[in-house]
Design a protein around this motif. Structure first.
Motif, short mmCIF file in Angstrom:
data_model
loop_
_atom_site.label_atom_id
_atom_site.label_comp_id
_atom_site.label_asym_id
_atom_site.label_seq_id
_atom_site.Cartn_x
_atom_site.Cartn_y
_atom_site.Cartn_z
N ASP A 66 25.00 -23.47 -9.79
CA ASP A 66 26.03 -24.38 -10.26
C ASP A 66 27.35 -23.64 -10.12
OD1 ASP A 66 27.92 -25.80 -11.78
OD2 ASP A 66 26.37 -26.57 -13.13
N THR A 67 28.06 -23.92 -9.05
CA THR A 67 29.27 -23.16 -8.74
C THR A 67 30.36 -23.33 -9.79
OG1 THR A 67 30.00 -24.98 -7.33
CG2 THR A 67 28.88 -23.14 -6.25
N GLN A 68 30.44 -24.51 -10.36
CA GLN A 68 31.46 -24.74 -11.38
C GLN A 68 31.14 -23.96 -12.65
OE1 GLN A 68 31.66 -29.02 -11.46
NE2 GLN A 68 32.92 -29.08 -9.62
N ALA A 69 29.87 -23.92 -13.02
CA ALA A 69 29.49 -23.12 -14.19
C ALA A 69 29.72 -21.64 -13.92
CB ALA A 69 28.02 -23.38 -14.55
N SER A 70 29.40 -21.19 -12.71
CA SER A 70 29.60 -19.79 -12.35
C SER A 70 31.07 -19.40 -12.46
CB SER A 70 29.08 -19.55 -10.92
OG SER A 70 29.30 -18.22 -10.53
N SER A 72 33.45 -20.94 -14.15
CA SER A 72 33.89 -21.07 -15.54
C SER A 72 33.44 -19.90 -16.40
CB SER A 72 33.37 -22.38 -16.14
OG SER A 72 33.99 -23.47 -15.52
N LEU A 73 32.17 -19.50 -16.23
CA LEU A 73 31.66 -18.35 -16.99
C LEU A 73 32.41 -17.07 -16.64
CD1 LEU A 73 27.83 -19.04 -16.86
CD2 LEU A 73 29.27 -19.03 -18.90
N ASP A 76 35.80 -17.18 -18.40
CA ASP A 76 35.71 -16.90 -19.84
C ASP A 76 35.45 -15.42 -20.09
OD1 ASP A 76 35.72 -17.39 -22.58
OD2 ASP A 76 33.62 -18.04 -22.61
N LYS A 103 33.98 -22.56 -7.05
CA LYS A 103 34.01 -21.41 -7.96
C LYS A 103 35.45 -21.06 -8.33
CE LYS A 103 29.93 -18.72 -6.63
NZ LYS A 103 29.50 -17.44 -6.04
N ALA A 106 37.05 -23.83 -10.58
CA ALA A 106 36.50 -23.78 -11.93
C ALA A 106 37.05 -22.56 -12.68
CB ALA A 106 34.98 -23.73 -11.88
N THR A 110 39.40 -23.16 -15.92
CA THR A 110 38.90 -22.62 -17.19
C THR A 110 39.88 -21.60 -17.75
OG1 THR A 110 36.61 -23.01 -16.57
CG2 THR A 110 37.00 -21.38 -18.31
N THR A 178 29.91 -11.93 -9.12
CA THR A 178 28.81 -12.88 -9.32
C THR A 178 27.52 -12.42 -8.66
OG1 THR A 178 29.53 -14.17 -7.42
CG2 THR A 178 30.32 -14.88 -9.56
#
Length: 188
Positions: A66-70, A72-73, A76, A103, A106, A110, A178
């Motif tokens: 999940d590139t957007q989650a990657s 975003s994490l 953060d 990526k 996101a 974020t 990543t």
């Protein structure tokens, strides 16, 4: 037969010769390079199996992160580690590749949402060339006195670490990657 991404034209010729069945790992190919030819073969009743997130390929499924989650994490984590201030750089292979663009976007959104005091530089596109990644990171470091971190979205982290080391900033600049592989483990 599986083909590396650098021989996409040969894959197409092979697919046509064998009634349209071929496989290729698309890493490093821009979305438009994959979508058009793969779609042509698919419309003729053949199948090209491409490990890709490229839109317009007519794919039935994909196995990916999940590139957007990657992104975003990573944002953060970076924001917390640099205590919410300064500027950060981002390296990626090619912004024309959907996964890399997602990526970055996101990460940037974020960061803006959670850490508005941190400014994200435009991404460095290194095209998986160590020399380019190194030189562009050295340039970013020298031109950005308020640089506090670099997010490496691909596996090309070694030249980034070398640029940080050569600038005398190991331990002073936060690097978030990543990918984890044996060469990188030695640097942690």
């Amino acid at each position: 037969k599986a083909w590396p991404s650098g021989c996409f034209p040969e894959v197409l010729k092979s697919a046509e010769a064998r009634q349209g069945h071929a496989a290729v790992h698309r890493d490093g190919l821009a979305d438009h390079v994959v979508a058009g030819p793969a779609g042509q073969i698919d419309r003729r009743g053949g199948h090209v199996f491409v490990a890709t997130d490229a839109p317009g390929t007519g794919r039935l499924s994909v196995v990916s992160i999940d590139t957007q989650a990657s992104g975003s994490l990573a944002a953060d984590l970076m924001g917390r580690l640099v205590q919410g201030q300064g500027t950060v750089g981002v390296t990626l292979f090619d912004a024309a590749i959907t996964e890399h663009a997602e990526k970055f976007n996101a990460f940037k959104s974020t960061m803006a949402s959670l850490y508005p005091a941190i400014r994200v530089h435009d991404p460095i596109e290194d095209h998986d060339l160590d020399e380019t990644a190194y030189e562009q990171c050295r340039k970013l470091i020298s031109e950005s006195p308020d640089l506090v971190g670099i997010y490496v979205t691909t596996e090309n982290s070694t030249p980034v670490i070398n640029a940080v080391r050569d600038a005398g900033l190991v331990g002073k600049l936060t690097i978030v990657t990543t990918d984890l592989f044996p060469t990188l483990v030695k640097e942690i």
